[in-house]
Design an enzyme around this catalytic site. Structure first.
Site, mmCIF file in Angstrom:
data_model
loop_
_atom_site.group_PDB
_atom_site.id
_atom_site.type_symbol
_atom_site.label_atom_id
_atom_site.label_comp_id
_atom_site.label_asym_id
_atom_site.label_seq_id
_atom_site.Cartn_x
_atom_site.Cartn_y
_atom_site.Cartn_z
ATOM 1 N N ASP A 15 1.542 -0.582 22.777
ATOM 2 C CA ASP A 15 2.884 -0.185 23.960
ATOM 3 C C ASP A 15 3.811 -1.206 23.768
ATOM 4 O O ASP A 15 3.983 -2.446 23.503
ATOM 5 C CB ASP A 15 2.546 0.199 24.653
ATOM 6 C CG ASP A 15 3.340 0.065 26.401
ATOM 7 O OD1 ASP A 15 4.154 0.200 26.428
ATOM 8 O OD2 ASP A 15 2.417 0.827 27.675
ATOM 9 N N HIS A 17 6.667 -1.614 25.880
ATOM 10 C CA HIS A 17 7.888 -1.728 26.800
ATOM 11 C C HIS A 17 7.349 -3.088 27.927
ATOM 12 O O HIS A 17 6.754 -3.859 28.458
ATOM 13 C CB HIS A 17 7.005 -1.088 28.395
ATOM 14 C CG HIS A 17 6.782 0.497 28.026
ATOM 15 N ND1 HIS A 17 6.261 1.574 27.350
ATOM 16 C CD2 HIS A 17 7.602 1.186 28.067
ATOM 17 C CE1 HIS A 17 6.167 2.834 27.342
ATOM 18 N NE2 HIS A 17 7.627 2.428 27.963
#
Length: 139
Positions: A15, A17
């Site tokens: 991930d 983000h």
């Protein structure tokens, strides 16, 4: 004066983000916590190593891409094996694929050894309140 609560913060797995991670870092630091932010794309071992190096009180795992359940499996056991038995584990974000009943998601993550499990959109103030409840003797 009591010492600050030491936290390891990061985004687990593949991930990337980063924005939410930076917001959490800022908010937790402003609230008086000592935050070690390991950033994004972080394997479990990075969380564990950072916790060992900083003598952390808690590990805060974020995931927004839906694969958090896979990425978090075994983290409690690895923490215990590394000498971090009893460290508080927090996880939050979009931690599972698709729309699932959060009560069921919460049960699964609790069974994996997480102390606090947050759904998407949980205000950081909730985490701060939980941290203070978990560590009442710290500043």
């Amino acid at each position: 004066m009591a010492r600050k609560i030491k936290l390891v913060l990061g985004v687990i797995g593949s991930d990337c983000h980063a924005v939410g991670n930076k917001i959490l870092d800022y908010s937790l630091t402003e609230a008086g916590f000592e935050v070690t932010n390991i950033g994004v794309l972080s394997p479990q071992e990075d969380f564990i190593n950072a916790a060992l190096e900083t003598n952390a009180d808690a590990i805060l795992v974020s995931s927004l891409y839906g694969q958090g359940e896979l990425d978090c499996k075994g983290l409690r056991e690895k923490c215990d094996e590394a000498g971090l038995k009893g460290i508080k584990l927090f996880v939050g974000g979009n931690i599972v694929v698709g729309k699932q009943n959060f009560d069921e998601v919460h049960k699964r993550f609790t069974a994996m050894g997480f102390d606090h499990v947050y759904p998407p959109g949980t205000p950081v103030e909730t985490t701060i309140k939980d941290l203070h409840a978990d560590f009442p003797d710290h500043a």
